[in-house]
Scaffold this motif. Structure first.
Motif, PDB file in Angstrom:
ATOM      1  N   LEU A  70      -8.940  13.766   7.320  1.00 21.65           N
ATOM      2  CA  LEU A  70      -9.560  13.295   6.087  1.00 21.65           C
ATOM      3  C   LEU A  70     -10.883  14.018   5.848  1.00 21.65           C
ATOM      4  CD1 LEU A  70      -8.917   9.454   6.314  1.00 21.65           C
ATOM      5  CD2 LEU A  70      -7.812  11.093   4.779  1.00 21.65           C
ATOM      6  N   GLU A  71     -11.226  14.213   4.584  1.00 22.17           N
ATOM      7  CA  GLU A  71     -12.468  14.898   4.238  1.00 22.17           C
ATOM      8  C   GLU A  71     -13.693  14.175   4.777  1.00 22.17           C
ATOM      9  OE1 GLU A  71     -11.207  17.017   0.039  1.00 22.17           O
ATOM     10  OE2 GLU A  71     -12.030  14.991  -0.019  1.00 22.17           O
ATOM     11  N   SER A  72     -13.666  12.856   4.797  1.00 24.99           N
ATOM     12  CA  SER A  72     -14.835  12.068   5.199  1.00 24.99           C
ATOM     13  C   SER A  72     -15.042  11.997   6.712  1.00 24.99           C
ATOM     14  CB  SER A  72     -14.719  10.645   4.647  1.00 24.99           C
ATOM     15  OG  SER A  72     -13.590  10.008   5.215  1.00 24.99           O
ATOM     16  N   ARG A 122     -21.017  31.426  18.396  1.00 24.25           N
ATOM     17  CA  ARG A 122     -21.642  31.223  17.094  1.00 24.25           C
ATOM     18  C   ARG A 122     -21.108  29.928  16.502  1.00 24.25           C
ATOM     19  NH1 ARG A 122     -24.467  35.608  14.913  1.00 24.25           N
ATOM     20  NH2 ARG A 122     -25.359  33.842  13.790  1.00 24.25           N
ATOM     21  N   LYS A 123     -21.956  29.232  15.742  1.00 24.52           N
ATOM     22  CA  LYS A 123     -21.568  27.957  15.141  1.00 24.52           C
ATOM     23  C   LYS A 123     -21.886  27.987  13.654  1.00 24.52           C
ATOM     24  CE  LYS A 123     -22.245  25.241  19.309  1.00 24.52           C
ATOM     25  NZ  LYS A 123     -22.802  24.031  19.879  1.00 24.52           N
ATOM     26  N   VAL A 124     -20.941  27.481  12.858  1.00 24.41           N
ATOM     27  CA  VAL A 124     -21.146  27.313  11.427  1.00 24.41           C
ATOM     28  C   VAL A 124     -20.869  25.850  11.110  1.00 24.41           C
ATOM     29  CG1 VAL A 124     -20.406  27.955   9.105  1.00 24.41           C
ATOM     30  CG2 VAL A 124     -20.488  29.694  10.920  1.00 24.41           C
ATOM     31  N   SER A 125     -21.856  25.185  10.531  1.00 18.58           N
ATOM     32  CA  SER A 125     -21.730  23.779  10.140  1.00 18.58           C
ATOM     33  C   SER A 125     -21.739  23.712   8.612  1.00 18.58           C
ATOM     34  CB  SER A 125     -22.906  22.977  10.704  1.00 18.58           C
ATOM     35  OG  SER A 125     -22.922  21.681  10.160  1.00 18.58           O
ATOM     36  N   LEU A 126     -20.721  23.050   8.050  1.00 14.30           N
ATOM     37  CA  LEU A 126     -20.587  22.937   6.602  1.00 14.30           C
ATOM     38  C   LEU A 126     -20.579  21.464   6.209  1.00 14.30           C
ATOM     39  CD1 LEU A 126     -17.681  25.500   6.302  1.00 14.30           C
ATOM     40  CD2 LEU A 126     -20.068  25.928   5.702  1.00 14.30           C
ATOM     41  N   ILE A 127     -21.470  21.109   5.282  1.00 12.16           N
ATOM     42  CA  ILE A 127     -21.506  19.738   4.748  1.00 12.16           C
ATOM     43  C   ILE A 127     -21.351  19.849   3.237  1.00 12.16           C
ATOM     44  CG2 ILE A 127     -22.833  17.623   4.482  1.00 12.16           C
ATOM     45  CD1 ILE A 127     -24.307  18.402   7.091  1.00 12.16           C
ATOM     46  N   PHE A 128     -20.273  19.287   2.724  1.00  9.88           N
ATOM     47  CA  PHE A 128     -19.986  19.332   1.299  1.00  9.88           C
ATOM     48  C   PHE A 128     -20.298  17.966   0.700  1.00  9.88           C
ATOM     49  CE2 PHE A 128     -16.830  22.118   3.436  1.00  9.88           C
ATOM     50  CZ  PHE A 128     -17.327  23.335   3.002  1.00  9.88           C
ATOM     51  N   TRP A 152     -16.987  20.801   9.709  1.00  8.19           N
ATOM     52  CA  TRP A 152     -17.143  20.478   8.302  1.00  8.19           C
ATOM     53  C   TRP A 152     -16.913  18.997   8.069  1.00  8.19           C
ATOM     54  CZ3 TRP A 152     -13.068  22.717  10.571  1.00  8.19           C
ATOM     55  CH2 TRP A 152     -11.814  22.122  10.404  1.00  8.19           C
ATOM     56  N   ILE A 153     -17.546  18.510   7.003  1.00  6.46           N
ATOM     57  CA  ILE A 153     -17.385  17.122   6.580  1.00  6.46           C
ATOM     58  C   ILE A 153     -17.778  17.041   5.109  1.00  6.46           C
ATOM     59  CG2 ILE A 153     -19.722  16.402   7.245  1.00  6.46           C
ATOM     60  CD1 ILE A 153     -18.423  13.678   8.107  1.00  6.46           C
ATOM     61  N   TYR A 154     -17.190  16.101   4.419  1.00  7.64           N
ATOM     62  CA  TYR A 154     -17.553  15.799   3.033  1.00  7.64           C
ATOM     63  C   TYR A 154     -18.332  14.489   3.043  1.00  7.64           C
ATOM     64  CZ  TYR A 154     -14.209  19.287   1.354  1.00  7.64           C
ATOM     65  OH  TYR A 154     -13.536  20.452   1.095  1.00  7.64           O
ATOM     66  N   THR A 155     -19.435  14.463   2.293  1.00  5.26           N
ATOM     67  CA  THR A 155     -20.224  13.233   2.170  1.00  5.26           C
ATOM     68  C   THR A 155     -20.093  12.695   0.747  1.00  5.26           C
ATOM     69  OG1 THR A 155     -22.220  14.485   1.618  1.00  5.26           O
ATOM     70  CG2 THR A 155     -21.872  13.933   3.948  1.00  5.26           C
ATOM     71  N   ASN A 156     -20.367  11.396   0.614  1.00  6.32           N
ATOM     72  CA  ASN A 156     -20.306  10.711  -0.678  1.00  6.32           C
ATOM     73  C   ASN A 156     -18.935  10.834  -1.355  1.00  6.32           C
ATOM     74  OD1 ASN A 156     -23.092   9.856  -0.597  1.00  6.32           O
ATOM     75  ND2 ASN A 156     -23.616  11.994  -0.989  1.00  6.32           N
ATOM     76  N   TYR A 214     -10.411   9.120  -3.254  1.00  6.03           N
ATOM     77  CA  TYR A 214     -10.460  10.583  -3.340  1.00  6.03           C
ATOM     78  C   TYR A 214     -10.704  11.243  -1.983  1.00  6.03           C
ATOM     79  CZ  TYR A 214     -10.499  10.071  -8.369  1.00  6.03           C
ATOM     80  OH  TYR A 214     -10.155   9.760  -9.669  1.00  6.03           O
ATOM     81  N   ASP A 215     -10.445  10.515  -0.909  1.00  5.27           N
ATOM     82  CA  ASP A 215     -10.622  11.053   0.444  1.00  5.27           C
ATOM     83  C   ASP A 215      -9.341  11.804   0.813  1.00  5.27           C
ATOM     84  OD1 ASP A 215     -11.740  11.654   2.841  1.00  5.27           O
ATOM     85  OD2 ASP A 215     -11.750   9.602   3.617  1.00  5.27           O
TER      86      ASP A 215
END
Length: 134
Positions: free
Chosen positions: A60-62, A116-122, A29-33, A38-39
């Motif tokens: 960190l989220e980023s 199995r792989k789950v990719s999350l981009i927030f 997982w990762i957060y973009t923008n 706010y990280d």
């Protein structure tokens, strides 16, 4: 007769060992923008059939993070929840908790032999979550 019984016992033991072999679930997982200031520190928990199967390290989220857990073969209800640290408290990163995106994924996944792989981009700007399941 003893040889047949021994062969049957060996077959049962090998089938039992094969049935117990777990399958990896890899979640990234990762957060973009993310806006400056706010990280947040975050961590992710994975729940399999309602039971906690693993918790990630804090990051960190980023920054792209990863957590791998072992799952019994078969069909399972998987819930992946990202938590943000805010003023020393951990809370689910959800719109209900005043965050811009729900960082929760839940689905039924079948586990066989292959990992199995789950990719999350927030994405904070578009307030969306991109999910890829392989």
């Amino acid at each position: 007769m003893k040889l047949f019984a021994l062969a049957l016992l060996m077959l049962c033991l090998s089938a039992s060992l094969m049935a117990q072999k777990k399958v990896n679930l890899e979640v990234t997982w990762i957060y973009t923008n993310v806006l400056e200031g706010y990280d947040h520190n975050c961590k992710t928990k994975i729940f399999i059939d309602g039971n906690e199967a693993g918790e990630s390290k804090v990051g960190l989220e980023s920054v792209k993070n990863k957590l791998v857990v072992a799952v019994e073969p078969g069909k399972h209800q998987v819930r992946i929840v990202n938590y943000a640290e805010y003023e020393g408290n951990w809370e689910e990163h959800t719109i209900a908790n005043n965050y811009s995106v729900d960082a929760v994924y839940e689905d039924s996944i079948v586990f066989k032999k292959k990992p199995r792989k789950v990719s999350l981009i927030f994405d904070i700007t578009t307030e969306t979550a991109e999910v890829k399941v392989k």
